[in-house]
Every structure is written in C-alpha cells, then in structure tokens.
Motif scaffolding. Structure first.
Motif, PDB file in Angstrom:
ATOM      1  N   SER A   1      46.286  33.477  56.556  1.00 51.07           N
ATOM      2  CA  SER A   1      45.048  34.254  56.492  1.00 51.07           C
ATOM      3  C   SER A   1      45.309  35.649  55.944  1.00 51.07           C
ATOM      4  CB  SER A   1      44.424  34.339  57.889  1.00 51.07           C
ATOM      5  OG  SER A   1      43.262  35.139  57.871  1.00 51.07           O
ATOM      6  N   ALA A   2      46.397  36.275  56.396  1.00 54.99           N
ATOM      7  CA  ALA A   2      46.757  37.592  55.877  1.00 54.99           C
ATOM      8  C   ALA A   2      47.053  37.529  54.383  1.00 54.99           C
ATOM      9  CB  ALA A   2      47.970  38.134  56.630  1.00 54.99           C
ATOM     10  N   ALA A   3      47.750  36.490  53.961  1.00 55.50           N
ATOM     11  CA  ALA A   3      48.041  36.325  52.536  1.00 55.50           C
ATOM     12  C   ALA A   3      46.757  36.154  51.739  1.00 55.50           C
ATOM     13  CB  ALA A   3      48.961  35.126  52.328  1.00 55.50           C
ATOM     14  N   ARG A   4      45.801  35.445  52.300  1.00 50.92           N
ATOM     15  CA  ARG A   4      44.518  35.238  51.621  1.00 50.92           C
ATOM     16  C   ARG A   4      43.792  36.564  51.428  1.00 50.92           C
ATOM     17  NH1 ARG A   4      42.840  31.996  55.065  1.00 50.92           N
ATOM     18  NH2 ARG A   4      43.695  30.127  54.100  1.00 50.92           N
ATOM     19  N   ILE A   5      43.769  37.404  52.473  1.00 52.17           N
ATOM     20  CA  ILE A   5      43.098  38.708  52.395  1.00 52.17           C
ATOM     21  C   ILE A   5      43.771  39.597  51.364  1.00 52.17           C
ATOM     22  CG2 ILE A   5      42.651  40.839  53.671  1.00 52.17           C
ATOM     23  CD1 ILE A   5      42.370  39.074  56.197  1.00 52.17           C
ATOM     24  N   ALA A   6      45.091  39.689  51.440  1.00 50.20           N
ATOM     25  CA  ALA A   6      45.816  40.614  50.568  1.00 50.20           C
ATOM     26  C   ALA A   6      45.789  40.172  49.107  1.00 50.20           C
ATOM     27  CB  ALA A   6      47.257  40.766  51.050  1.00 50.20           C
ATOM     28  N   THR A   7      46.069  38.898  48.854  1.00 48.00           N
ATOM     29  CA  THR A   7      46.118  38.442  47.457  1.00 48.00           C
ATOM     30  C   THR A   7      44.750  38.530  46.793  1.00 48.00           C
ATOM     31  OG1 THR A   7      45.853  36.128  48.178  1.00 48.00           O
ATOM     32  CG2 THR A   7      48.110  36.932  47.809  1.00 48.00           C
ATOM     33  N   ALA A   8      43.676  38.339  47.567  1.00 51.30           N
ATOM     34  CA  ALA A   8      42.332  38.457  47.003  1.00 51.30           C
ATOM     35  C   ALA A   8      42.055  39.868  46.512  1.00 51.30           C
ATOM     36  CB  ALA A   8      41.278  38.041  48.034  1.00 51.30           C
ATOM     37  N   SER A   9      42.767  40.852  47.068  1.00 53.58           N
ATOM     38  CA  SER A   9      42.607  42.247  46.654  1.00 53.58           C
ATOM     39  C   SER A   9      43.692  42.691  45.688  1.00 53.58           C
ATOM     40  CB  SER A   9      42.600  43.154  47.893  1.00 53.58           C
ATOM     41  OG  SER A   9      41.449  42.911  48.679  1.00 53.58           O
ATOM     42  N   GLY A  10      44.435  41.737  45.126  1.00 54.31           N
ATOM     43  CA  GLY A  10      45.418  42.058  44.097  1.00 54.31           C
ATOM     44  C   GLY A  10      46.761  42.496  44.622  1.00 54.31           C
ATOM     45  N   ILE A  11      47.080  42.153  45.874  1.00 54.89           N
ATOM     46  CA  ILE A  11      48.336  42.560  46.502  1.00 54.89           C
ATOM     47  C   ILE A  11      49.239  41.341  46.631  1.00 54.89           C
ATOM     48  CG2 ILE A  11      49.382  43.535  48.591  1.00 54.89           C
ATOM     49  CD1 ILE A  11      46.557  44.817  49.099  1.00 54.89           C
TER      50      ILE A  11
ATOM     51  N   ARG B   1      51.455  35.075  45.078  1.00 58.06           N
ATOM     52  CA  ARG B   1      51.080  35.905  43.940  1.00 58.06           C
ATOM     53  C   ARG B   1      49.644  36.417  44.074  1.00 58.06           C
ATOM     54  NH1 ARG B   1      54.746  36.462  40.310  1.00 58.06           N
ATOM     55  NH2 ARG B   1      56.439  34.946  40.062  1.00 58.06           N
ATOM     56  N   PRO B   2      49.384  37.632  43.611  1.00 60.48           N
ATOM     57  CA  PRO B   2      48.045  38.209  43.758  1.00 60.48           C
ATOM     58  C   PRO B   2      47.037  37.588  42.808  1.00 60.48           C
ATOM     59  CG  PRO B   2      49.461  39.686  42.514  1.00 60.48           C
ATOM     60  CD  PRO B   2      50.343  38.566  42.993  1.00 60.48           C
ATOM     61  N   SER B   3      45.767  37.710  43.166  1.00 54.82           N
ATOM     62  CA  SER B   3      44.684  37.218  42.322  1.00 54.82           C
ATOM     63  C   SER B   3      44.662  37.978  41.001  1.00 54.82           C
ATOM     64  CB  SER B   3      43.343  37.391  43.041  1.00 54.82           C
ATOM     65  OG  SER B   3      42.265  37.154  42.163  1.00 54.82           O
ATOM     66  N   GLU B   4      44.335  37.273  39.935  1.00 55.76           N
ATOM     67  CA  GLU B   4      44.211  37.908  38.623  1.00 55.76           C
ATOM     68  C   GLU B   4      42.882  38.635  38.482  1.00 55.76           C
ATOM     69  OE1 GLU B   4      44.885  34.951  35.687  1.00 55.76           O
ATOM     70  OE2 GLU B   4      47.020  34.708  36.168  1.00 55.76           O
ATOM     71  N   THR B   5      41.945  38.370  39.398  1.00 53.58           N
ATOM     72  CA  THR B   5      40.647  39.053  39.402  1.00 53.58           C
ATOM     73  C   THR B   5      40.411  39.635  40.798  1.00 53.58           C
ATOM     74  OG1 THR B   5      39.541  36.952  39.913  1.00 53.58           O
ATOM     75  CG2 THR B   5      39.655  37.613  37.595  1.00 53.58           C
ATOM     76  N   PRO B   6      41.136  40.698  41.142  1.00 51.65           N
ATOM     77  CA  PRO B   6      41.082  41.226  42.504  1.00 51.65           C
ATOM     78  C   PRO B   6      39.751  41.872  42.843  1.00 51.65           C
ATOM     79  CG  PRO B   6      42.374  42.672  41.097  1.00 51.65           C
ATOM     80  CD  PRO B   6      42.080  41.441  40.291  1.00 51.65           C
ATOM     81  N   LEU B   7      39.430  41.862  44.136  1.00 53.84           N
ATOM     82  CA  LEU B   7      38.248  42.531  44.632  1.00 53.84           C
ATOM     83  C   LEU B   7      38.444  44.040  44.572  1.00 53.84           C
ATOM     84  CD1 LEU B   7      37.637  40.401  47.862  1.00 53.84           C
ATOM     85  CD2 LEU B   7      36.442  40.173  45.674  1.00 53.84           C
TER      86      LEU B   7
ATOM     87  N   ASN C   1      50.920  30.270  43.977  1.00 53.69           N
ATOM     88  CA  ASN C   1      50.455  30.962  42.775  1.00 53.69           C
ATOM     89  C   ASN C   1      49.008  31.419  42.795  1.00 53.69           C
ATOM     90  OD1 ASN C   1      52.846  30.829  40.945  1.00 53.69           O
ATOM     91  ND2 ASN C   1      52.622  28.644  41.351  1.00 53.69           N
ATOM     92  N   ASN C   2      48.161  30.759  43.562  1.00 55.63           N
ATOM     93  CA  ASN C   2      46.748  31.107  43.505  1.00 55.63           C
ATOM     94  C   ASN C   2      46.022  30.661  44.771  1.00 55.63           C
ATOM     95  OD1 ASN C   2      46.217  28.240  43.150  1.00 55.63           O
ATOM     96  ND2 ASN C   2      46.832  28.538  41.008  1.00 55.63           N
ATOM     97  N   LEU C   3      44.748  30.980  44.836  1.00 58.84           N
ATOM     98  CA  LEU C   3      43.940  30.694  46.015  1.00 58.84           C
ATOM     99  C   LEU C   3      43.854  29.207  46.300  1.00 58.84           C
ATOM    100  CD1 LEU C   3      42.023  31.783  48.223  1.00 58.84           C
ATOM    101  CD2 LEU C   3      40.152  31.442  46.606  1.00 58.84           C
ATOM    102  N   GLU C   4      43.756  28.401  45.247  1.00 59.09           N
ATOM    103  CA  GLU C   4      43.648  26.960  45.457  1.00 59.09           C
ATOM    104  C   GLU C   4      44.878  26.413  46.178  1.00 59.09           C
ATOM    105  OE1 GLU C   4      42.914  28.519  42.705  1.00 59.09           O
ATOM    106  OE2 GLU C   4      40.793  28.056  42.333  1.00 59.09           O
ATOM    107  N   GLU C   5      46.048  26.861  45.765  1.00 61.41           N
ATOM    108  CA  GLU C   5      47.278  26.428  46.435  1.00 61.41           C
ATOM    109  C   GLU C   5      47.308  26.931  47.871  1.00 61.41           C
ATOM    110  OE1 GLU C   5      50.890  27.318  44.430  1.00 61.41           O
ATOM    111  OE2 GLU C   5      50.195  26.581  42.484  1.00 61.41           O
TER     112      GLU C   5
END
Length: 360
Positions: free
Chosen positions: A218-228, A255-261, A190-194
């Motif tokens: 790592s790919a999931a971290r990059i993409a979700t941080a940008s709202g993907i 799931r994507p970040s709620e505050t994307p870059l 659900n989020n970056l912490e998980e």
C-alpha cells in the motif's frame, strides 16, 4: 545524482537480530544516514519502536491489544526512542528533531501545508526529522494504522525521490517463503498493474509490528503514484542499507509512475479520510474518466455515510469499483434529496481519479 530520501524502519528491525540490540541497530542506522548528509543528500527518518521500547521498560512480554494500553506504552517508550536517536546522531555531529503526527495532521490541507513547511525548514538546517505516529494521543479515527502508510505520505509531503522501507525480509516474494517452497524473490515492480497483481502475496503483521507486506505494498502504491521510487530491503544487516543508499540493486525496487500525481492530487488521493461514498451511473463515470468532468447530482444513484460539505468522499461505479476521491460540495442529507437532479457535487479541481480506475 543528489537524492532526497525518506527511510522507514520498523519495530521488527529495531528489536535487533544476530546479537544486536536496539541501541546498536539505531547506532548503525544513524551512521548510514549521516553519510547521506555528508554527500549533500537530505534524509527523513520514519521510525516505529515506541510501543516496543515502552513494553520492554515496563517488563511486558506482549504488545498491548487495547488502545489505552498502546497509548500508555508509547508514552513510556517515545522518550527512550528519541534519546537513542539523539545520542546516535550526535556522535556524527548531527541534530535530530522529533515530529509526531496523526492522520488529522495530514487530512487538513492547512495542517498538511504547515507540516510540509516545518519539514522543509528542518532539512534546510541540516536536521534529520525523526517522525513517528503520535500513538499517545491518536484515536482509532485519526490513526494511520501503520508507519508504512505514514512514511509514504511523508515522502509525498517532502517531495522525496525515494522511499526506503526497511523490514525483516530481504525482498518481496511471489509467495510466503516460510511456507511456499516455490516462492521466488521479485527484484523489480515496474508499474501499477504489476503492483496490483501482487496484493495476493501479502501477509499480516508480525508479533510486535502493526504492518506486514500488505501495508508495504500500500505504501508503495501511494509513493509510486506520486512519482517516488520505492525500495524494500532487509534492515537487519547494515551493509544492505549502505548498499541501497549507494544505489546498488538490493531487495525489491518499485518504479515510479510515469504520470505522477501533483502535490494536491496526491493529498486528495491518499492523505484524506473519506467520510462516505457516492455511487454514480455509467454516464457520470464516462464523464469523469474520459472527459475530465465534474460530478453532477444528475449522475448520482446512491449516497452512503454521514458527511458535511468539503468532506472527502469516494466515488464508486455501479459495480462498486472506486473511481475517484474528492471534496463534496453538498452534505449527505442535501445530496440524498437532490440526487438525480441538478447541482454540482464534486468539482473536477477537487477530485482525483483513482489510479487504475479506467482499466477495463
């Protein structure tokens, strides 16, 4: 809902399973992606496989370990790979376009923007970009290292809604299911912490591929941080891909970040290759994280690496945590002389806070 997707297929999937060969895998993949186009949903394909096909053509039973061997095998295999994709998509009256990238193509802001415009034009024409790392020319310094990372950066570049990572397992597990009887599939992150907490379950790459669960996280971290949003799914069964593309819950959803870059911040955070690091004191850390301030030389404690002005650098806390990345206004020699004094080091418009940096 119309979605724009990036689909990444790895070598382990392309080599086939259950009696299917590479040509049949690509034919099924093309059929699935062309169905998206018919629904008016653009798709970009990031593919591995050039080295593997080159090794097969050359009669090599093992993947080369030296850079020149990998580059030569890729040179043999890339044309064969694109021929298979061209033929498979042509059966559905669809064109494909070969796009070969190195890390340097995305690390330069100008070349990054050029790549974005080219990809946008291809999609506007209804053409499927087929992207691979330029293994024939890339040096170690300019390599992505794996196509999972490349696919995430491409997803950011084309502002995709979803990144689909096709692999040879059915989902992310709490442990290695091959050796851990208690390992359980994880249907949703659900989020970056998980996501950060899952780093311990990742394993290395397989015999033919260069990735593994580490690179997929790592790919999931990059993409979700940008709202993907990211979907990890089993690419060996074409029915699974069709289900995923239809929105059915298969594999693992990130799931994507709620505050994307923003686009630029995402580029700063992920596309650049840091040339050095700067350790800052506690006061500068608070100013960066809590006040949105620029980094000044008075807060710099240590400088590592040899970098020029406008090179990317990592900003580290006194205990070694990465706090941010940015483009420096001083070269390393100048900063060594002026640390602890006055002067702008990284302007706040030229830096991005590392996701999770402000967690205690």
């Amino acid at each position: 809902m119309t979605m724009r997707r990036v689909v990444k297929v790895g070598t382990s999937v392309l080599r086939g399973a259950g009696g299917r060969n590479t040509e049949e895998v690509i034919a099924d993949l093309a059929a699935s992606l062309c169905r998206l186009w018919k629904r008016g949903e653009p798709v970009v394909l990031v593919t591995s496989g050039a080295v593997g096909l080159g090794c097969t053509a050359l009669g090599h039973g093992e993947r080369p370990t030296e850079l020149e061997g990998l580059q030569a095998a890729a040179a043999v295999g890339q044309g064969r790979l694109m021929t298979l994709y061209d033929q498979a998509f042509a059966r559905h009256q669809r064109c494909v376009a070969q796009v070969l990238l190195t890390r340097g193509d995305l690390a330069s802001r100008r070349r990054y923007q050029n790549a974005c415009r080219t990809l946008e034009q291809l999609l506007a024409w209804g053409v499927t970009p087929v992207i691979n790392e330029n293994d024939t020319l890339a040096t170690d310094e300019l390599r992505f290292g794996d196509n999972d990372t490349l696919s995430a950066l491409v997803a950011v570049a084309v502002q995709a809604d979803e990144l689909v990572l096709l692999t040879d397992i059915d989902s992310l597990y709490s442990g290695d299911p091959r050796s851990d009887a208690d390992a359980r599939p994880i249907p949703e992150v659900n989020n970056l912490e998980e996501l950060e907490a899952l780093s311990g379950v990742a394993k290395g790459g397989g015999r033919w591929g260069t990735g593994g669960m580490t690179t997929k996280l790592s790919a999931a971290r990059i993409a979700t941080a940008s709202g993907i949003q990211v979907r990890l799914a089993d690419g060996r069964d074409p029915a699974v891909l069709n289900a995923v593309l239809a929105g059915e819950p298969r594999g693992t959803l990130f799931r994507p970040s709620e505050t994307p870059l923003s686009d630029r911040k995402g580029w700063l955070a992920h596309a650049l290759l840091p040339k050095g690091s700067i350790t800052i004191d506690a006061g500068a850390e608070r100013a960066l994280l809590d006040q949105g301030a620029s980094l000044l030389a008075v807060g710099v404690r240590e400088v590592e690496g040899d970098f020029n002005r406008r090179d990317a650098v990592r900003l580290l806390s006194l205990d070694g945590r990465e706090l941010a990345r940015g483009l420096t206004a001083m070269d390393s020699d100048e900063l060594q002389e002026r640390k602890g004094q006055r002067g702008l080091v990284v302007h706040r418009d030229q830096l991005v806070i590392t996701p999770g940096a402000n967690r205690s």
